[in-house]
Structure formats: structure tokens, C-alpha cells
Design an enzyme around this catalytic site. Structure first.
Site, PDB file in Angstrom:
ATOM      1  N   ASP A  67       0.664  -1.181  -0.040  1.00 48.44           N
ATOM      2  CA  ASP A  67      -0.201   0.013  -0.050  1.00 48.44           C
ATOM      3  C   ASP A  67       0.891   1.269  -0.160  1.00 48.44           C
ATOM      4  O   ASP A  67       2.231   1.190   0.507  1.00 48.44           O
ATOM      5  CB  ASP A  67      -1.018   0.049   1.034  1.00 48.44           C
ATOM      6  CG  ASP A  67      -0.357  -0.451   2.592  1.00 48.44           C
ATOM      7  OD1 ASP A  67       0.782  -0.298   2.556  1.00 48.44           O
ATOM      8  OD2 ASP A  67      -1.082  -1.009   3.529  1.00 48.44           O
ATOM      9  N   ASN A 130      -7.943  -3.025  13.887  1.00 50.28           N
ATOM     10  CA  ASN A 130      -9.241  -3.381  13.483  1.00 50.28           C
ATOM     11  C   ASN A 130      -9.325  -4.630  12.659  1.00 50.28           C
ATOM     12  O   ASN A 130     -10.419  -4.771  12.164  1.00 50.28           O
ATOM     13  CB  ASN A 130      -9.985  -1.845  12.958  1.00 50.28           C
ATOM     14  CG  ASN A 130      -9.087  -1.654  11.714  1.00 50.28           C
ATOM     15  OD1 ASN A 130      -8.472  -2.393  11.132  1.00 50.28           O
ATOM     16  ND2 ASN A 130      -9.724  -0.566  11.134  1.00 50.28           N
ATOM     17  N   HIS A 132      -7.486  -4.916   9.790  1.00 51.95           N
ATOM     18  CA  HIS A 132      -7.353  -4.697   8.247  1.00 51.95           C
ATOM     19  C   HIS A 132      -6.065  -5.251   7.745  1.00 51.95           C
ATOM     20  O   HIS A 132      -5.029  -5.502   8.663  1.00 51.95           O
ATOM     21  CB  HIS A 132      -7.297  -3.250   7.911  1.00 51.95           C
ATOM     22  CG  HIS A 132      -6.138  -2.205   8.452  1.00 51.95           C
ATOM     23  ND1 HIS A 132      -6.331  -1.109   8.953  1.00 51.95           N
ATOM     24  CD2 HIS A 132      -4.882  -2.568   8.450  1.00 51.95           C
ATOM     25  CE1 HIS A 132      -4.918  -0.438   9.148  1.00 51.95           C
ATOM     26  NE2 HIS A 132      -4.142  -1.406   9.170  1.00 51.95           N
ATOM     27  N   GLU A 137      -9.887  -2.056   4.877  1.00 56.89           N
ATOM     28  CA  GLU A 137     -10.525  -1.749   6.107  1.00 56.89           C
ATOM     29  C   GLU A 137     -11.674  -2.737   6.605  1.00 56.89           C
ATOM     30  O   GLU A 137     -12.244  -3.283   5.542  1.00 56.89           O
ATOM     31  CB  GLU A 137     -11.178  -0.245   6.176  1.00 56.89           C
ATOM     32  CG  GLU A 137      -9.892   0.787   6.187  1.00 56.89           C
ATOM     33  CD  GLU A 137      -9.117   0.986   7.567  1.00 56.89           C
ATOM     34  OE1 GLU A 137      -9.181  -0.155   8.340  1.00 56.89           O
ATOM     35  OE2 GLU A 137      -8.677   1.973   7.647  1.00 56.89           O
TER      36      GLU A 137
HETATM   37  C1  GLP Z   1      -1.131   0.143   8.541  1.00 55.20           C
HETATM   38  C2  GLP Z   1      -0.564  -0.490   7.299  1.00 55.20           C
HETATM   39  C3  GLP Z   1      -0.662  -2.007   7.317  1.00 55.20           C
HETATM   40  C4  GLP Z   1       0.051  -2.277   8.381  1.00 55.20           C
HETATM   41  C5  GLP Z   1      -0.651  -2.180   9.584  1.00 55.20           C
HETATM   42  C6  GLP Z   1      -0.094  -2.393  11.169  1.00 55.20           C
HETATM   43  O1  GLP Z   1      -1.971   0.863   8.706  1.00 55.20           O
HETATM   44  N1  GLP Z   1      -1.287   0.113   6.012  1.00 55.20           N
HETATM   45  O2  GLP Z   1       0.165  -2.373   5.901  1.00 55.20           O
HETATM   46  O3  GLP Z   1       0.372  -3.973   8.441  1.00 55.20           O
HETATM   47  O4  GLP Z   1      -1.288  -0.943   9.565  1.00 55.20           O
HETATM   48  O5  GLP Z   1       0.690  -1.469  11.301  1.00 55.20           O
HETATM   49  P1  GLP Z   1       1.933  -1.591  12.404  1.00 55.20           P
HETATM   50  O6  GLP Z   1       2.824  -2.779  12.366  1.00 55.20           O
HETATM   51  O7  GLP Z   1       2.639  -0.158  12.508  1.00 55.20           O
HETATM   52  O8  GLP Z   1       1.293  -1.886  13.822  1.00 55.20           O
END
Ligand code: GLP
Length: 244
Positions: A67, A130, A132, A137
């Protein structure tokens, strides 16, 4: 879905890096699907150290990121392109033309690009609080392809720690779709920290449903979840039996 219990964040990161390296050794022209966020930072550090000590070559590897935010340039320190450069790409010998990110302009052509590379051999995933995956989402169709997505307030809040203020967190992102992620041959989901303990518990105990995007992974034939002790805390407390 197979679960590996890691003793610590460092062990989780080492195990994931070991599996990535094994994959590249087995197939020099591997297509790696990569994730950003706080969770995989340790894995990228291990990959960097391995490159410095053992020179595992990325010369034929292609990477496709999950992403990217809409509206941030590649040079913006909060863009995922910048993150990847800082945490991995600038430390290894991957040619710059072999690292790809989804973009607003290209949309579904990202699917064609991935297909033209031969599909994703190994996809690294994190999980949002959440549920995702990528930026898909809760409520996103399991048939979704790469495209623009609106970020929920909770995701913007969770990611605000990287920005000067919540106002600066983009409202939209481009994300690989859930169907795209599911086409990967292998998937490693990394889960770390107390703030992920509830979602990891939900992932293992709730049904497959679009309200919990990561739950689709239970229908994939080759998914490995690597979780550290903090992330496992609720699951262990409530469902001790899954570990017996
Ligand atoms: C982000 C990214 C995801 C990531 C997730 C967890 O918003 N878009 O690809 O896996 O949320 O992030 P983190 O590892 O900082 O908890």
C-alpha cells in the site's frame, strides 16, 4: 493458518527474515510482497544485517508493496516509498527499477504488473488493530482488487504517531486488494505487541467475515502467523487449549 509462537519481537523478526532469505535462496527471482508499519522494522533490520554479513543477493528479486498513502510524494518521510528505502532498499543490492508501489494513477494495472512478474511468491503482512490487511478496512469485499481506499478514523489515529498531527495523516491510500493478497503463493503475517493481542484473539476465534478482513487468511492454503508473546497474551489467557 499455522501459528509460530515467538519468544520476543526480536525472535519474531529473525524468524521472518530467515524465511525470506530461504525463499530468495530457493528462487533468485522471487517476487516479494512487502508491508510497512512498525511491525516489520525488525525483520528489515535482520535482512539488512544478513546482506551485510552474507551478501544474500537481491539482484533478481522484484518487490511489490502492499500500500501507499495518496497525496504524499516518494520523498515525503511518511510515504511508504521512503520507509522502504530507509529500512531496506538502500541497504541491499536490489535494482531500483525492481521495487514497485501501488499508485492512484495506475489503479488496477498493479494487478497486471504483479501477474507479469509471475505473481507474488511470498507476501509479508501486518495487521491493523481493527483487523485490516494492507489498507483494506473492515467491510471491504473479499473480492477487492488494488484501488483507492478511504482510511477509517481509527486507522488514521493509529498511524498519527508518525505524523506531526492527525490532520496531516492522509484520508486515503491505495491498497492491494484482498483478492490480490490472497493470490500470493505464501503469506507470512507478523503480529507484535499488546495492542494487537485482541485482534489476534479475534482472528483465531471468529468466523471468516468481511467485518474482519484478516479472517480471509484462514481460507488460504499457505499462511504462517508469527506472533510475539505480547500479541499472544489474550489468546493464551482465553484459549490456552490452542497451544496444547
Ligand atoms: C498500517 C499499514 C498496514 C500495516 C498495519 C499495521 O496502517 N497500512 O500495512 O500492516 O497498519 O501497522 P503496524 O505494524 O505499525 O502496527
Amino acid at each position: 493458518m499455522k501459528l509460530i509462537e515467538a519468544a520476543s519481537y526480536e525472535k519474531m523478526s529473525e524468524k521472518a527474515a530467515e524465511l525470506v532469505i530461504e525463499q530468495i535462496k530457493r528462487k533468485a527471482n522471487t517476487v516479494l510482497g512487502l508491508a510497512t508499519g512498525g511491525t516489520p522494522v525488525g525483520m528489515y533490520k535482520c535482512l539488512t544485517e544478513d546482506y551485510q554479513n552474507k551478501q544474500t543477493s537481491y539482484e533478481q528479486v522484484n518487490t511489490v508493496n502492499l500500500d501507499e498513502y495518496v497525496g504524499l510524494s516518494k520523498e515525503d518521510p511518511n510515504s511508504y516509498a521512503y520507509y522502504m528505502k530507509e529500512h531496506l532498499f538502500k541497504h541491499i543490492n536490489i535494482p531500483p527499477g525492481q521495487t514497485f508501489f501501488p499508485s492512484k494513477e495506475q489503479g488496477e494495472q498493479y494487478e497486471e504488473l504483479i501477474a507479469s512478474l509471475g505473481g507474488i511468491d511470498l507476501q509479508i503482512l501486518g495487521i491493523g488493530e481493527n483487523g485490516h490487511i494492507g489498507f483494506n478496512e473492515p467491510g471491504t469485499s473479499f473480492h477487492s482488487k488494488t484501488g483507492i481506499v478511504k482510511l477509517t478514523d481509527s486507522t488514521r489515529m493509529a498511524n498519527a504517531r508518525y505524523f506531526a498531527s492527525i490532520k496531516e495523516v492522509p484520508t486515503h491510500a491505495v491498497s492491494m486488494g484482498i483478492a490480490t493478497i490472497m493470490q500470493s503463493k505464501k503469506i507470512i503475517l507478523l503480529v507484535s505487541g499488546k495492542q494487537k493481542a485482541n485482534i489476534l484473539h479475534r482472528l483465531f476465534t471468529e468466523d471468516v467475515k468481511e467485518a474482519l478482513p484478516a479472517s480471509i487468511l484462514k481460507t488460504h492454503p499457505n499462511v504462517l502467523v508469527i506472533a510475539d508473546q505480547d500479541a499472544l497474551s489474550v489468546l493464551k489467557e482465553q484459549e490456552g487449549s490452542v497451544f496444547q
